[in-house]
Motif scaffolding. Structure first.
Motif, PDB file in Angstrom:
ATOM      1  N   ALA A 299       0.836  -1.196   0.000  1.00 36.18           N
ATOM      2  CA  ALA A 299       0.000   0.000   0.000  1.00 36.18           C
ATOM      3  C   ALA A 299       0.877   1.255   0.000  1.00 36.18           C
ATOM      4  O   ALA A 299       2.005   1.240   0.486  1.00 36.18           O
ATOM      5  CB  ALA A 299      -0.903  -0.008   1.230  1.00 36.18           C
ATOM      6  N   ASP A 300       0.377   2.323  -0.577  1.00 34.53           N
ATOM      7  CA  ASP A 300       1.112   3.590  -0.559  1.00 34.53           C
ATOM      8  C   ASP A 300       1.068   4.219   0.829  1.00 34.53           C
ATOM      9  O   ASP A 300       2.011   4.834   1.278  1.00 34.53           O
ATOM     10  CB  ASP A 300       0.496   4.576  -1.566  1.00 34.53           C
ATOM     11  N   ARG A 301      -0.098   4.073   1.441  1.00 37.86           N
ATOM     12  CA  ARG A 301      -0.250   4.654   2.770  1.00 37.86           C
ATOM     13  C   ARG A 301      -0.641   3.569   3.755  1.00 37.86           C
ATOM     14  O   ARG A 301      -1.343   2.622   3.406  1.00 37.86           O
ATOM     15  CB  ARG A 301      -1.372   5.710   2.760  1.00 37.86           C
ATOM     16  N   LEU A 302      -0.187   3.706   5.007  1.00 35.86           N
ATOM     17  CA  LEU A 302      -0.644   2.808   6.044  1.00 35.86           C
ATOM     18  C   LEU A 302      -2.036   3.270   6.450  1.00 35.86           C
ATOM     19  O   LEU A 302      -2.352   4.454   6.354  1.00 35.86           O
ATOM     20  CB  LEU A 302       0.285   2.891   7.252  1.00 35.86           C
ATOM     21  N   THR A 303      -2.846   2.312   6.886  1.00 35.75           N
ATOM     22  CA  THR A 303      -4.150   2.746   7.382  1.00 35.75           C
ATOM     23  C   THR A 303      -3.943   3.482   8.688  1.00 35.75           C
ATOM     24  O   THR A 303      -3.021   3.195   9.439  1.00 35.75           O
ATOM     25  CB  THR A 303      -5.065   1.540   7.652  1.00 35.75           C
ATOM     26  N   GLN A 304      -4.778   4.457   8.934  1.00 33.52           N
ATOM     27  CA  GLN A 304      -4.654   5.139  10.212  1.00 33.52           C
ATOM     28  C   GLN A 304      -6.035   5.325  10.805  1.00 33.52           C
ATOM     29  O   GLN A 304      -7.041   5.345  10.099  1.00 33.52           O
ATOM     30  CB  GLN A 304      -3.928   6.466  10.059  1.00 33.52           C
ATOM     31  N   ILE A 305      -6.050   5.427  12.141  1.00 34.45           N
ATOM     32  CA  ILE A 305      -7.339   5.628  12.801  1.00 34.45           C
ATOM     33  C   ILE A 305      -7.604   7.124  12.792  1.00 34.45           C
ATOM     34  O   ILE A 305      -6.767   7.896  13.256  1.00 34.45           O
ATOM     35  CB  ILE A 305      -7.281   5.107  14.243  1.00 34.45           C
ATOM     36  N   PRO A 306      -8.740   7.548  12.263  1.00 34.16           N
ATOM     37  CA  PRO A 306      -8.999   8.989  12.232  1.00 34.16           C
ATOM     38  C   PRO A 306      -9.169   9.545  13.642  1.00 34.16           C
ATOM     39  O   PRO A 306      -9.579   8.824  14.549  1.00 34.16           O
ATOM     40  CB  PRO A 306     -10.312   9.098  11.435  1.00 34.16           C
ATOM     41  N   GLY A 307      -8.843  10.810  13.805  1.00 33.75           N
ATOM     42  CA  GLY A 307      -9.014  11.459  15.108  1.00 33.75           C
ATOM     43  C   GLY A 307      -7.901  11.087  16.056  1.00 33.75           C
ATOM     44  O   GLY A 307      -6.900  10.481  15.674  1.00 33.75           O
ATOM     45  N   SER A 308      -8.068  11.474  17.321  1.00 32.94           N
ATOM     46  CA  SER A 308      -7.073  11.110  18.322  1.00 32.94           C
ATOM     47  C   SER A 308      -7.780  10.729  19.610  1.00 32.94           C
ATOM     48  O   SER A 308      -8.976  10.967  19.776  1.00 32.94           O
ATOM     49  CB  SER A 308      -6.116  12.284  18.569  1.00 32.94           C
ATOM     50  N   MET A 309      -7.003  10.115  20.516  1.00 31.56           N
ATOM     51  CA  MET A 309      -7.597   9.651  21.763  1.00 31.56           C
ATOM     52  C   MET A 309      -8.164  10.841  22.543  1.00 31.56           C
ATOM     53  O   MET A 309      -7.533  11.891  22.614  1.00 31.56           O
ATOM     54  CB  MET A 309      -6.526   8.942  22.592  1.00 31.56           C
ATOM     55  N   PRO A 310      -9.359  10.688  23.119  1.00 29.28           N
ATOM     56  CA  PRO A 310      -9.947  11.827  23.843  1.00 29.28           C
ATOM     57  C   PRO A 310      -9.128  12.166  25.076  1.00 29.28           C
ATOM     58  O   PRO A 310      -8.473  11.315  25.648  1.00 29.28           O
ATOM     59  CB  PRO A 310     -11.326  11.304  24.243  1.00 29.28           C
ATOM     60  N   ARG A 311      -9.149  13.444  25.443  1.00 29.18           N
ATOM     61  CA  ARG A 311      -8.519  13.819  26.709  1.00 29.18           C
ATOM     62  C   ARG A 311      -9.340  13.250  27.847  1.00 29.18           C
ATOM     63  O   ARG A 311     -10.527  12.976  27.715  1.00 29.18           O
ATOM     64  CB  ARG A 311      -8.464  15.349  26.825  1.00 29.18           C
TER      65      ARG A 311
END
Lengths: 328, 329
Positions: free
Chosen positions: B266-278
């Motif tokens: 793949a050209d890009r790795l999959t990523q989880i959108p957003g970030s962990m909540p504070r």
């Protein structure tokens, strides 16, 4: 190590030479020594004779050289005011100053480290809060005021301790007059020692506290706790030793200041030490004494600095020459 | 089922702050069996290190254990007196920290630090303790241990220092070693060696390991089981092979998708959108719901508990609730 000591010794000599130059220059710029040595009826011809006899007409470098060669031999000339050899005068007064400085230095260090560690470990309890507050007073009040206040409370109002002098003294050896061996001597020492050491104590205390708090946050303290070491081992074995590295520098330099600043305390308490001698010499433009005192204080600082540097080596192994090369 | 070596039940760690109490660990439960290596993964701030600190009783104030229990071999240890807990540390639970460059006291030789630790916990003479210390250093792969033991920490390289740290953690034969990112601060080339040393030295002594890391590769090679933390909650726990090859929780599968592989083109790795909540803004229901691609109503309403999936697997996701058909994730 040897090379390091040699290098430091050379530096020390340069510092001493510089101070000697300044001290010697005092002779020439503070006033005419002849004027303070002779009576009013001395004729100009006689004055010129004395001037010639004392070598004051020689060129500057020649005079400086003879000052240096005699200073190295411990000869700083004769006091204009007291007509005694300066070295003798200083030596007779030095024990008083050294005893005062030593006692107040030890007090400042012991209480400073003790209170510093306590306030760092027991942050937020009422006692360390009060110690911190009181230490502010120690830092902000000028020495002479503390001295006068102590005299007022303990000597005038409560009459517990003497307000001036050294009390009874006895000789150890030929010339060391000590007040430490008599009870009146020891009592006399208490107030001046507190006065002289209070500022240094609060300074050391605040430094120890700040360093200790810093060290307690480090990983190796966390790891020491995780290894199950007792609180005592963690606090005093691991934290305190790391705290002391910077504290040694400051304490060493403070020791020099204690000796130098004893001038004020000695004046307030009529303490017969070199500081009081210096103040009186300034009043009478007694240049040889002033010059010798300057050299003495410079010597004290130079020696203390050297000792402090050597202590670093004793405490911090990272500064020592590597025994084994770091390999992976 | 035999009593697990370590059993953590509904552990809650809270940090009281001026603006309300933050819950950094929220009802975390897991077991570690004797001789087992449990990997603990999660993003920064998920509560991995905090779990370790809470178990060993070294939470930094104002953090505190607000609920739950920690059992070590059938003995409850989360409510021990400070003095009793101190005797557990080092003796029964050893700990390895992240940065070997700062874990050792620079003013003491390795020998002094080892002997001090050994003699704190074991009744040995100075001489015997020293012999034991040399043996430990030898075991963790320090060449010429008998000579190097009198060196100071700064004489050692980073990798060597971490070996010393491991020797220190093992000095009193603890039953459990908590290794908090033991390789993160090290050169990539020595990471594998250190993990090997840690694992072998522990297995030899029958000690269990709780390996905290965010390096999935290390987990895959080392751990028997893996626990995935997300925002202070357990998302999934199970045998390493199952979790890595067939992650069930959408967060875990997202994590796995983010690891580059040689076969993938793949050209890009999959990523989880957003970030962990504070910690002060954890959403209602499942903490992962704003980032989850399988989210549905229930996830926004109710918090999922760990659901047993057979084979020792547990996952906290409504997709696997009995009421639902097994979804294809």
């Amino acid at each position: 190590m040897i090379a390091f000591i040699l290098r430091r010794l050379v530096q020390s000599v340069i510092v001493m030479l510089t101070v000697a130059l300044v001290a010697f220059a005092l002779f020439r710029f503070v006033g005419d020594p002849i004027a303070s040595m002779v009576g009013q009826e001395t004729t100009l011809a006689e004055r010129a004779e004395i001037r010639q006899a004392l070598g004051l007409n020689d060129p500057f470098p020649v005079q400086f050289w003879s000052f240096l060669t005699r200073a190295v031999q411990g000869d700083f000339g004769i006091s204009y005011r007291l007509q005694q050899p300066v070295m003798e005068l200083i030596l007779s007064r030095l024990p008083a100053t050294l005893e005062l400085a030593l006692v107040s230095g030890i007090m400042a260090f012991a209480f400073g480290v003790g209170f510093g560690v306590y306030t760092a470990l027991r942050r937020g309890n009422w006692l360390s809060g009060s110690i911190m507050t009181i230490s502010l007073i120690g830092v902000s009040l000028p020495t002479f005021l503390i001295g006068v206040l102590l005299i007022w409370v303990f000597a005038v109002e409560l009459q517990w301790l003497p307000s001036f002098g050294r009390g009874e003294t006895v000789y150890i050896g030929d010339w060391w007059r000590t007040g430490l061996l008599t009870s009146s001597g020891r009592f006399s020492l208490i107030l001046p020692a507190i006065t002289l050491g209070l500022y240094q104590m609060t300074l050391i205390m605040r430094l120890v506290r700040a360093e200790m708090l810093e060290v307690l946050r480090t990983d190796y303290i966390k790891f020491a706790r995780a290894r199950g070491l007792s609180n005592r081992a963690v606090h005093f074995g691991h934290a305190l030793k790391n705290t002391l590295v910077p504290v040694i520098t400051i304490t060493g330099l403070q020791m020099g200041s204690i000796i130098a600043f004893s001038i004020i305390t000695e004046t307030v308490f009529q303490w017969p030490g070199v500081g009081a001698l210096f103040i009186n010499s300034v009043r009478f433009v007694d240049v040889p004494v002033m010059a010798a005192y300057l050299m003495l204080i410079a010597l004290v600082f130079v020696v203390i600095n050297l000792v402090v540097d050597l202590l670093y080596y004793a405490v911090d192994p990272r500064l020592r020459v590597d025994r084994a090369s770091a390999r992976s | 089922m035999p009593t697990p070596l370590l059993s953590v039940r509904d552990l809650v760690v809270e940090f009281p702050t001026r603006r309300g109490t933050l819950r950094a660990l929220d009802h975390v439960s897991f077991d570690i069996a004797e001789g087992e290596v449990l990997g603990m993964v999660g993003e920064s701030g998920a509560g991995k290190s905090l779990t370790g600190a809470a178990i060993i009783g070294l939470l930094e104030a104002p953090g505190r254990i607000a609920g739950g229990e920690v059992w070590l071999k059938g003995e409850r240890i989360d409510n021990l007196s400070p003095e009793k807990m101190r005797r557990v540390r080092g003796r029964r639970i050893g700990m390895v920290f992240q940065d070997p460059l700062t874990s050792l006291n620079p003013l003491y030789t390795v020998a002094e630090q080892l002997i001090e630790t050994i003699r704190t916990h074991l009744d040995l003479s100075e001489k015997d303790a020293r012999k034991r210390a040399v043996g430990l250093l030898d075991r963790v792969g320090i060449p010429a241990a008998a000579r190097r033991i009198d060196d100071y920490p700064h004489h050692f390289s980073g990798g060597m220092r971490q070996r010393v740290v491991i020797a220190l953690a093992l000095a009193a034969e603890p039953e459990l070693v908590i290794a908090d990112e033991p390789t993160t601060a090290l050169d990539v080339s020595v990471q594998a060696q250190i993990i090997d040393v840690l694992k072998e030295a522990c297995i030899e002594r029958g000690a269990s390991v709780m390996l905290i890391t965010h390096d999935m590769g290390v987990i895959a090679e080392t751990a028997d089981r893996v626990a995935v933390l997300y925002a202070g909650r357990m998302a999934e726990i199970g045998p390493v092979r199952d979790v890595i090859q067939a992650a069930e929780h959408p967060y875990t599968s997202g994590l796995m998708g983010a690891i580059p592989t040689l076969t993938q083109t793949a050209d890009r790795l999959t990523q989880i959108p957003g970030s962990m909540p504070r910690l002060n803004a954890i959403p209602q229901g499942c903490a992962f719901n704003p980032r989850c691609k399988h989210v549905f109503d229930r996830c926004r309403r109710d918090r999922p508990e760990l659901i047993a999936r057979g084979g020792g697997r547990h996952v906290a996701c409504w997709l696997f609730d009995g009421a639902m058909e097994k979804a294809d994730v």
